[in-house]
Every structure is written in structure tokens, then in C-alpha cells.
Design a protein around this motif. Structure first.
Motif, PDB file in Angstrom:
ATOM      1  N   ASP A  67       1.185   0.111   0.803  1.00  0.00           N
ATOM      2  CA  ASP A  67       1.553  -1.091   0.054  1.00  0.00           C
ATOM      3  C   ASP A  67       0.521  -1.309  -1.055  1.00  0.00           C
ATOM      4  O   ASP A  67      -0.599  -1.760  -0.808  1.00  0.00           O
ATOM      5  CB  ASP A  67       1.593  -2.278   1.021  1.00  0.00           C
ATOM      6  CG  ASP A  67       1.967  -3.560   0.307  1.00  0.00           C
ATOM      7  OD1 ASP A  67       2.068  -3.544  -0.938  1.00  0.00           O
ATOM      8  OD2 ASP A  67       2.148  -4.573   1.003  1.00  0.00           O
ATOM      9  N   LYS A 116       5.056  -0.589  -9.608  1.00  0.00           N
ATOM     10  CA  LYS A 116       4.651  -0.640  -8.201  1.00  0.00           C
ATOM     11  C   LYS A 116       4.559  -2.074  -7.715  1.00  0.00           C
ATOM     12  O   LYS A 116       4.083  -2.319  -6.599  1.00  0.00           O
ATOM     13  CB  LYS A 116       3.298   0.053  -8.011  1.00  0.00           C
ATOM     14  CG  LYS A 116       3.275   1.506  -8.451  1.00  0.00           C
ATOM     15  CD  LYS A 116       3.874   2.426  -7.397  1.00  0.00           C
ATOM     16  CE  LYS A 116       3.799   3.874  -7.866  1.00  0.00           C
ATOM     17  NZ  LYS A 116       4.558   4.785  -7.000  1.00  0.00           N
ATOM     18  N   GLU A 172       2.024   6.632   0.438  1.00  0.00           N
ATOM     19  CA  GLU A 172       3.013   5.685   0.969  1.00  0.00           C
ATOM     20  C   GLU A 172       2.297   4.457   1.511  1.00  0.00           C
ATOM     21  O   GLU A 172       2.289   4.222   2.717  1.00  0.00           O
ATOM     22  CB  GLU A 172       3.810   6.362   2.083  1.00  0.00           C
ATOM     23  CG  GLU A 172       4.665   7.517   1.631  1.00  0.00           C
ATOM     24  CD  GLU A 172       5.938   7.045   0.921  1.00  0.00           C
ATOM     25  OE1 GLU A 172       6.569   6.091   1.416  1.00  0.00           O
ATOM     26  OE2 GLU A 172       6.269   7.629  -0.130  1.00  0.00           O
ATOM     27  N   THR A 230      -0.913  -4.906  -1.663  1.00  0.00           N
ATOM     28  CA  THR A 230      -1.996  -5.224  -0.732  1.00  0.00           C
ATOM     29  C   THR A 230      -3.275  -4.481  -1.132  1.00  0.00           C
ATOM     30  O   THR A 230      -4.365  -5.052  -1.129  1.00  0.00           O
ATOM     31  CB  THR A 230      -1.591  -4.799   0.700  1.00  0.00           C
ATOM     32  OG1 THR A 230      -0.383  -5.473   1.040  1.00  0.00           O
ATOM     33  CG2 THR A 230      -2.676  -5.151   1.692  1.00  0.00           C
ATOM     34  N   SER A 235      -1.272  -4.779   5.790  1.00  0.00           N
ATOM     35  CA  SER A 235       0.117  -5.021   5.398  1.00  0.00           C
ATOM     36  C   SER A 235       1.049  -5.147   6.608  1.00  0.00           C
ATOM     37  O   SER A 235       2.063  -5.825   6.528  1.00  0.00           O
ATOM     38  CB  SER A 235       0.609  -3.957   4.419  1.00  0.00           C
ATOM     39  OG  SER A 235       0.442  -2.687   4.964  1.00  0.00           O
ATOM     40  N   ASP A 236       0.673  -4.550   7.764  1.00  0.00           N
ATOM     41  CA  ASP A 236       1.531  -4.791   8.935  1.00  0.00           C
ATOM     42  C   ASP A 236       0.974  -5.924   9.789  1.00  0.00           C
ATOM     43  O   ASP A 236       1.369  -6.112  10.947  1.00  0.00           O
ATOM     44  CB  ASP A 236       1.746  -3.510   9.746  1.00  0.00           C
ATOM     45  CG  ASP A 236       0.524  -3.123  10.567  1.00  0.00           C
ATOM     46  OD1 ASP A 236      -0.476  -3.883  10.569  1.00  0.00           O
ATOM     47  OD2 ASP A 236       0.555  -2.044  11.192  1.00  0.00           O
ATOM     48  N   ASN A 278      -2.971  -0.401   5.455  1.00  0.00           N
ATOM     49  CA  ASN A 278      -1.849  -0.401   6.401  1.00  0.00           C
ATOM     50  C   ASN A 278      -2.014  -1.500   7.454  1.00  0.00           C
ATOM     51  O   ASN A 278      -1.056  -2.183   7.814  1.00  0.00           O
ATOM     52  CB  ASN A 278      -1.707   0.964   7.065  1.00  0.00           C
ATOM     53  CG  ASN A 278      -1.119   1.978   6.093  1.00  0.00           C
ATOM     54  OD1 ASN A 278      -0.466   1.592   5.118  1.00  0.00           O
ATOM     55  ND2 ASN A 278      -1.379   3.250   6.338  1.00  0.00           N
TER      56      ASN A 278
END
Lengths: 482, 479
Positions: free
Chosen positions: B336, B307, B334, B339, B377-378, B374
Motif C-alpha cells: 500500500d 498510485k 505489491e 501507507t 495497512s492490515d 503491510n
């Protein structure tokens, strides 16, 4: 003095149901009989507790045949809040906080515990002479032993102090005293009755069983104490009425007699009486054969190895730390062990612990114990094999009738040889019952009926048949008390 | 010193994490008042009998599987007879002839090389009471009497104390991950005895061994073995002989101390326990236990690597059972995972350490953590944002969105607004822009910093980055 306790169980039950007598009447009568007895059958008499329980029961509905009936409990069966000594100084101050499973079960039937009976110390003996509380006398002749180790039970049933008792049988401790005192005693199949709360002697042989005046009452008491227990991993699932075959005809029954049981180590009077029974059975339509059981002649040394090995371990817990006798004036922990166990145990118990420890030491455990287990298994298989061809096996219970108190005390093998005919049954885990078949010089003779595992009902069938045919007068009081 | 070979064997006792004791219904617990978790069976009262705790047998089967042992499918228990005040029945119920598992191994890795430490047997038994000695009296706490133990015995196959340490660490990791034991040496739920002998290299026959009892920590096992070997070598060098003996390790003095000699071999009079019938373990039972074994460290390391986690993060996670368990619940999501692991091992771990709690004690739910990962990570949350909201995330029952709103964390994500901001900074820093256009990449970082500063940290860095590069590329083209 009332004589309700001389009636049979159905008669007593009728009187209770019709309210012609109360439970208190029965209990008072039992206490009076015990207090007037000089047999030394009891270690502890639960006078107050029994009377209190009786009063409680006086107002209750009579819901079963055993309701309100006084019962004696051998003093190696643990009773909550009632001193439980196992016949030893070691536990002379031991008041349990818990009940044996069998005690819970007889409480469920609303029987009344009248007291704790005398016994050989930790059930080690066959004449009741190793008890810390002194020997018990045989009701038929007070200069004779009652047998052992459940000698207090046999004496009190025989002399009609109480009609029911629970004993324990490791090598013959129910059957041999039953034979000596003219009563009925059954050692159930190993695992039939929970051992939880039975102070262990030899765990792989010990079994609790009923001791009574007659066969029917014996089956009735067995009904009450058989129940699979979550407290005993060796207890088996069981649910049946052991009285169900009583009264049936024995015609066509196939009976085997192990040749070992008619050898010349057995007194002639006993053999003669036994042969009379054999003739009777043949006459009534049973077929009789003589059979060989492998290794049965080796059963005494095998028993000594297994029973004493296990006993040496089972009795290690009596160390003076948590309960029981503790020696005073001790210097250190080893001193506590040494003095407590030297002073708290009697001679026979110490001898057996020492022999048992030796038998398990180092290489000996393979030479003796593990080999004995193998031979024992072979003997059991030989027994089981016979039950493919025969319904039951029979033989005398003992080689002699009751002998003199204080005889042969110096012979440590005597107590084992007394059990030479009863031990094979424990070794094979089988059920067997002793019942009276006559007398020799006014002392009772017992015979043994051995069944395949779990076949107690069939033993009771044959036993009750013989009992009815013989119709012996088994009350040692004779006309004296009339 | 180098002329000598060491031969080491280890015996580990683990207290098993069952609800009840092994042979009675008493609670198996640590830290309760003395003599409160007891009944007649634990105290060895007359007439009582053992019952069998099936949960303990299942834990034993699980351990046997994990330690690659063969399983005795028909097993019994044995009595080990000896007198000691902490042993209520005068015998311990253990397994001698038919241990639940035998002939197993544990793999350790040293300098990239995999070694097998062989296990001769693992067996189930009952613990003794705990004694505390004061001047001239001893106190007994029977709460521990009857607590289930698993004894794990290696063959005398270890030749280096460091390997002993690696084995113990690996064993601990495995038993912890499989939920078999707490493995807390300080509370006694993991105990270690070691034995060691030394001999000259040219000698084949093993010399007399010395046993070191109850060593307090894994690092002390290394010290004790090294020291004991040194002491033995000194004796052989002085032509002294060594008698079989039991010693203990004094870590303050860094030396071993004699407890007793063992010439007279203890005669424990073992024989089969007649109160417990044979236990039969069928394949179905073994298979169903096998199926329920959670992911174990070696497998986890492989998955983490797959991973994208680096070795340092992997090992950090695995060293923290509760964080790892939490992390593992996202392996199929799903998100990251890099992170996710950075968040767990960074800010979240330091928060937990500071308060000495575990992740289970916080209000961090699975959903909340997924949103957090999320948003990081974005780049909708900056690392400074995370620091600002973390306490609320872990302590409040609110959703992540609610917390962000409450904390007033409003990222500037309006592209027009950001575009203006970027234009302002570009025109105010022409020198840096020129540097960038001449190929000095560092200038980009500087410009980014200036934009973030101008926005008081509220600009969304990812968007700013994108817009800035677009604008600079456009300039390059126009030049």
C-alpha cells in the motif's frame, strides 16, 4: 683524455658489455668535455646527479644500446629536481617536481642526463641569441650562430660533448640548428612523441625530437621516446622500430621536390650542393619530380599568426604567483603582473606575446587565427595529396649557412625567415629530418627529407643512404684536438 | 511601475558530481583542507597538459538530454584568456563555439499554466581556485581549480522574477534527481547570475541590461531582480540613462551595489584549445546515457498520482531526494503505497530531521519497510505501535518481527477474547448503542474507543471494528 665518446653507439655498447669501460668513464668524459668547452651550450650541468646515476649503472646489466649513454636535454623539457629555465629569467629559479614523459622514457633506458642545454628564450628565435643565458657559439666557427632554438643541443652534438640530445621543434628549432652545425635532427610526426612536460610555445606545432651525430643513432633515440601517453591527448599510438629500413636500397623510390625549395631566396652554394644530391639519387635509381604545394609561400605569416596566437595564451601562466620570477616592491595585483612579466621576459618573447594577443583580440581571431587554421589545413591536404604519388619530399633545410653572431638583431622578421623552409612541415604536422650534405666556406649545409605522417622509418632509410654515400667528415674539431 | 516590461536572463553554474576533476586526475571534492586535492595540472605548471574526464562529458550529455537540448556531436573546447590570481593558466578551458548542448528548454508550471523557459546553451568548463581576501593579502585554495562546471544559459526570455524562481527550482530539482550536481547554493555547487533590463511597454527595443553576480539563494534572486528593476525604473523616470554594468545584491540592505561598468567589452581572446582534440559523441553513447536517466520529478508526480498519493504528499516526497529515492524502490512492489508515503513523510521524516540524517544512515532495509507497511495497512500495528517501535526499527539490525516481540507489542487478535470484550462494552453502554441504532454514527467511534481503552490499547482495531459492527447489525435486526 679518453675518447670513448668519439666512438659510435654500437662500439660504445660493446665496450660496456665487455666491461672494458664503465658508465662512469663515459659520464666523466662528457663532463670533462663540457667543462672544457667555451660554446656556452649548457645552462645547467648535472655533474653530481650524473656521476651518481653512472655509479648506480656501473653495477647493472647492460640491457640496451642506449644504456649508460650521456644525453643532453633542451632546457624547455621539464626534469624533476633539475632546474628547468626555458632559457628565461622567468624560470631561472624553477625546480620541477615532475618529469616530462620523454624524460621518464629515457630513464627507462638507463640513459644519463648530463645537463640542460641552452636555447632561445621559450624556444622563440632561430639563432640562440634570445637566451637569457647568452648566445651559443657555432663549433665550426665561433663567430657564427649555431641556429636555434635548439642551438645548445646542435652545438654540443656537433662538438662531440655528448652523442645524444632531445630538442623541440615548433617551426624548425631542431632542423635549422642541425643544418647550421652539421648534425642530424628529426622533427617527428605531430603526436608521435608526448608533449607532456615540454614547456609550451605553440601547442598545435610543438614536437619533441632526437638530435644526434648520425642517422642510425637518431632512429635509435626516436625508438626510445615514442610511446602513447595518457598525459597528452594529442599523442598517438605507436610501436615500431625506426631503424628497420636503414641499409635498404633506394632504387625505384619516388621523390618529389617542392618548387618552393629551389627558389632563388636560397644561397647558390646550398642549391648547388642540393642539386648534386639530386643527381646522385637519380643515378642510384630514384625518380625525381618537381611539385607545387598550395599556400607554401604563405607559410611564414600563417605560422606567425598560429604560433604567436597560441604562445600569447601559453605564456600567460607566468604571473609571479605560483612559481618562477616574481617582481618585488609591488603595490597590487596588476602591478605584480606588469612588473613580473616586464622584467622576467626578454624583448623577443614580449614582442611575440604582444603580437599574438593582438591577433586573437576581438574580431581578429576570425580574421587571422581561424582563417590561418583553414589555410593551414588546405596546405596540409596539398602535402598529403603529394604523398599519393611520391614516397618522400626533399629540399634544403635553410636558405643560408650559419651567419655572424649579432647580425640582423634589429630585424624581428629575420628569425621567422630563417625558418621559411622548415615551417611548412610543422604546419602540416609531418615528420622531417635535416642531415648534413656538405659545406660552404667551411660551414655545414643541411638538407631536409619530409615524409608522410608516421613515415619516419622511410625518412631514415633515405637519410642513411645519403649519409653513407657522402661519408662526410663532420667533426668540427678537425685535427686541432689530436 | 506597471508601464514597464522586464526582460530577464539567467546564467547558472553547476559543479558536476564526478569523481575526478575535468582535466586532471585530482579528486573532485568539497570541504578538504586547502590545497590538498591538487596536482601540477591544477596549478598550471609549465609543460603540463589537460587530460579529458569522460565521466564529465557523460554528465554533460545527461544534462543536455534532460534540458531538451540539441547535442553537438562534434565538439571542441576553447580557451578564454584573462588574468586573475585564481586562474592558474591565465586562461580557462571552456566551450564557446560548440557547447555540448544548445537550443533547449525547461517547462515550469504557474497557476496551472505550463511555460517554457528557453535555454540558449549549456557548456562544460573548469572552475577557478577559490580566493579568500584578508586585509591586505589574498589566499588561494586550488582544490576548486579544475572542478567540472556546467554553465546553463537561458535566453533573455523571462519577464517576471517569479518565473525566474520557478525555473531555478525546476532546474535544481532536475539536476539533483539526475545525479548531475548537488545543487547546494550555500556550498557554491550551484551559482546564479541574473541580468535584467526594463523598458516602457510601448518600446520594442531592449534597453541596456544590468548583470547581478553570484546571488546567494533562489529567494534572493527574486528580491534582487525586483529591486534592480525598481532601481532602473526610478532612473528612467528621472530621465537618467543606464550604462551596462555588473552589480551585486546586498540582501541586508535590500539594494544592489555597483561592482564595475562594462563599456569596454571584456576581450577574452577565445580560440580553440589546441591541447584537446575534437570530441565525437556517437548516438550509441547518447542513447545508453538516456537509458540510465532515473525517473525525474514530473514523471514521478504522474506515477505518485496514479498510485493514489495526493499532491501534497507527492510534492513533499519530491522535495526530499533521499526519501523519494527510497520510496521509488517500492513502486513495483505489491504494497500500500499511500501507507508507505504516510510512514515516510510522517514519523520517519521527523525522526530523520531531528537527527539531521538521511534514510541511508539508518538500519531500515527494504524488507523491513515492506513488513512495516503491510502490518500498518492490515491494521496489525496501530499508529501508536509504530511510534513505540520506530526508533528500534531504524536503529537496530533486527527484523520487524523480532522488534515487535522484543517490545512486547502483542495485539489481541483472538476473536473469542475480542468478542467478549465487545460484549462487555456493549452491555455497559446501552445509551450509545441505542444512539447508534437510531442512526447516530458518531456513537460507533465512541464505542470503539471504549473497547480499545478496556483492552489497554492492545486490541486489534480492525478486528474490533468488524466484530462491533457485526454485533450491532445483529441487534438492529433483532429489534
Amino acid at each position: 683524455m679518453s675518447k670513448y665518446l668519439d666512438l659510435n653507439i654500437k662500439e660504445i655498447n660493446e665496450l660496456l658489455k665487455k666491461k672494458e669501460i664503465k658508465v662512469s668513464d663515459l659520464v666523466k668524459e662528457a663532463i670533462e668535455r663540457i667543462e672544457n668547452s667555451d660554446l656556452n651550450a649548457f645552462i645547467t650541468l648535472c655533474k653530481e646527479e650524473a656521476l651518481k646515476k653512472a655509479e648506480e649503472l656501473d653495477d647493472k646489466e647492460v640491457d640496451n644500446l642506449l644504456f649508460g649513454i650521456p644525453i643532453a636535454i633542451k632546457d624547455n623539457i621539464v626534469t624533476k629536481n633539475i632546474k628547468t629555465t626555458a632559457g628565461s629569467l622567468m624560470l631561472n629559479n624553477f625546480n620541477p617536481t615532475y618529469n616530462a614523459d620523454v624524460v621518464e622514457l629515457i630513464n627507462e633506458k638507463n640513459m644519463v642526463i648530463i645537463g640542460k642545454t641552452n636555447m632561445d628564450e621559450f624556444a622563440m628565435g632561430s639563432s640562440n641569441q634570445t637566451s637569457y643565458f647568452g648566445p651559443v657559439k657555432n663549433p665550426w666557427n665561433k663567430t657564427k650562430v649555431p641556429g636555434g632554438s635548439s642551438g645548445g643541443n646542435a652545438a654540443c652534438i656537433s662538438s662531440r660533448l655528448v652523442p645524444f640530445a632531445l630538442g623541440s621543434d615548433t617551426g624548425g628549432s631542431i632542423r635549422q640548428p642541425s643544418a647550421f652545425c652539421g648534425t642530424v635532427g628529426l622533427k617527428p610526426t605531430y603526436g608521435r612523441v608526448s608533449r607532456y612536460g615540454l614547456i609550451a610555445f605553440a601547442s598545435s606545432l610543438d614536437q619533441i625530437g632526437p638530435m644526434t651525430r648520425n642517422v642510425y643513432e637518431n632512429a635509435l633515440l626516436l625508438n626510445a621516446i615514442c610511446k602513447k601517453s595518457k598525459n597528452d591527448l594529442t599523442s598517438s599510438d605507436t610501436n615500431e622500430d625506426f631503424t628497420r629500413l636503414i641499409g635498404e636500397d633506394i632504387k625505384g623510390m619516388k621523390i618529389g621536390i617542392p618548387k618552393f625549395y629551389i627558389s632563388d631566396v636560397i644561397d647558390k652554394d646550398i642549391l648547388d650542393k642540393f642539386k648534386e644530391i639530386v643527381s646522385l639519387l637519380e643515378e642510384k635509381g630514384a625518380t625525381i619530380d618537381y611539385v607545387d604545394i598550395d599556400y607554401i609561400d604563405k607559410c611564414v605569416p600563417l605560422y606567425q599568426i598560429i604560433a604567436l596566437g597560441e604562445a600569447s595564451s601559453n605564456l600567460a601562466r607566468f604571473d609571479g604567483i605560483r612559481y618562477g620570477y616574481a617582481a618585488k616592491d609591488i603595490d597590487n595585483i596588476d602591478d605584480l603582473y606588469y612588473k613580473t612579466r616586464s622584467q622576467g621576459f626578454g624583448e623577443e618573447v614580449k614582442r611575440r606575446i604582444m603580437v599574438g594577443s593582438y591577433l586573437l583580440s576581438g574580431e581578429n581571431v576570425d580574421v587571422y587565427y581561424n582563417n590561418a587554421l583553414r589555410i593551414r589545413n588546405a596546405m596540409r591536404n596539398s602535402f598529403l595529396d603529394k604523398f599519393n604519388s611520391y614516397d618522400l619530399l626533399i629540399g634544403p633545410t635553410t636558405t643560408t649557412v650559419a651567419y655572424d653572431l649579432n647580425s640582423d638583431l634589429d630585424d624581428p622578421n629575420k628569425s621567422f625567415m630563417d625558418d621559411v623552409l622548415t615551417i611548412p612541415v610543422n604546419m602540416a604536422g609531418l615528420p622531417a629530418m635535416s642531415l648534413p650534405i656538405g659545406f660552404s666556406n667551411d660551414l655545414p649545409i643541411g638538407m631536409q627529407i619530409i615524409g608522410k605522417p608516421e613515415d619516419e622509418a622511410l625518412i631514415y632509410k633515405l637519410g642513411s643512404f645519403i649519409e653513407k654515400e657522402l661519408s662526410l667528415d663532420l667533426d668540427p674539431r678537425g685535427d686541432k684536438d689530436e | 511601475m506597471n508601464n514597464y516590461l522586464k526582460t530577464i536572463g539567467l546564467e547558472v553554474h553547476l559543479e558536476l558530481k564526478s569523481k575526478n576533476k575535468i582535466f586532471s586526475s585530482s579528486i573532485n571534492g568539497f570541504g578538504s583542507s586547502a590545497n590538498t586535492l591538487i596536482n601540477e595540472i591544477d596549478l598550471g605548471y609549465p609543460g603540463v597538459l589537460p587530460i579529458m574526464n569522460e565521466e564529465v562529458i557523460n554528465l554533460g550529455i545527461k544534462a543536455a538530454i534532460i534540458l531538451n537540448c540539441k547535442i553537438n556531436k562534434k565538439m571542441h573546447f576553447d580557451r578564454k584568456n584573462y588574468f586573475y590570481p585564481d586562474l592558474p593558466k591565465g586562461y580557462q578551458i571552456t566551450q564557446s563555439r560548440t557547447p555540448i548542448g544548445y537550443d533547449g528548454y525547461v517547462e515550469i508550471e504557474r497557476d496551472g499554466e505550463v511555460k517554457r523557459i528557453e535555454i540558449s546553451d549549456i557548456h562544460l568548463e573548469e572552475d577557478t581556485a577559490k580566493s579568500t581576501h584578508r586585509q591586505n593579502e589574498s589566499l588561494l585554495d586550488f582544490n576548486r581549480a579544475g572542478v567540472p562546471l556546467l554553465e546553463i544559459v537561458t535566453k533573455a526570455c523571462i519577464d517576471d522574477p517569479i518565473d525566474a524562481k520557478l525555473y531555478l527550482e525546476k532546474l535544481k530539482e532536475l539536476m539533483l534527481y539526475a545525479d548531475i550536481s548537488d545543487c547546494k547554493m550555500e556550498e557554491g555547487s550551484m551559482r546564479c547570475d541574473a541580468n535584467i533590463s526594463v523598458r516602457k511597454k510601448e518600446q520594442d527595443k531592449l534597453n541596456e541590461k544590468i548583470e547581478i553576480k553570484n546571488i546567494g539563494s533562489i529567494s534572493n534572486v527574486v528580491l534582487a531582480l525586483e529591486q534592480c528593476a525598481k532601481e532602473q525604473i526610478e532612473m528612467y523616470e528621472n530621465n537618467e540613462s543606464i550604462r551596462a554594468q555588473t552589480r551585486r545584491f546586498d540582501d541586508k540592505l535590500n539594494k544592489t551595489v555597483l561592482m564595475r561598468y562594462k563599456e569596454t567589452v571584456n576581450d577574452y581572446r577565445y580560440f580553440p584549445e589546441p591541447d584537446i582534440p575534437y570530441v565525437y559523441l556517437d548516438d550509441e553513447r547518447i542513447e545508453s546515457i538516456k537509458k540510465d536517466i532515473p525517473l525525474l520529478p514530473d514523471e514521478l508526480r504522474r506515477i505518485y498520482h496514479e498510485k493514489g498519493l495526493n499532491d501534497i504528499s507527492s510534492n513533499k516526497l519530491i522535495n526530499n531526494l533521499s526519501l523519494s529515492k527510497f520510496f521509488n524502490s517500492f513502486l513495483d512492489e505489491e504494497i500500500d503505497l499511500v501507507t508507505a508515503s504516510n510512514l515516510l513523510l510522517g514519523d520517519i521524516a521527523s525522526y530523520l530531521n531531528k537527527l539531521e540524517i538521511t534514510i541511508a544512515d539508518t538500519k531500515l532495509t527494504k524488507d523491513k519497510f515492506i513488513s512495516l507497511v503491510n502490518k500498518v495497512s492490515d491494521n496489525s500495528l496501530t499508529s501508536r505501535n509504530v511510534k513505540d517501535i520506530l526508533e528500534d526499527v531504524l536503529e537496530k539490525d533486527l527484523s520487524l518481527e523480532e522488534i515487535i516481540k522484543e517490545k512486547g507489542i502483542a495485539n489481541i487478535t483472538d476473536s473469542n477474547e475480542l468478542s467478549d470484550l465487545v460484549d462487555q462494552v456493549i452491555s455497559a453502554n446501552e445509551a450509545s448503542v441505542t444512539d447508534y441504532l437510531n442512526g447516530h454514527d458518531r456513537a460507533l467511534k465512541y464505542l470503539m474507543g471504549q473497547i480499545m481503552k478496556a483492552s489497554q490499547g492492545k486490541a486489534n482495531p480492525a478486528m474490533v471494528n468488524k466484530i462491533l459492527i457485526e454485533k450491532l447489525q445483529l441487534k438492529k435486526k433483532n429489534n
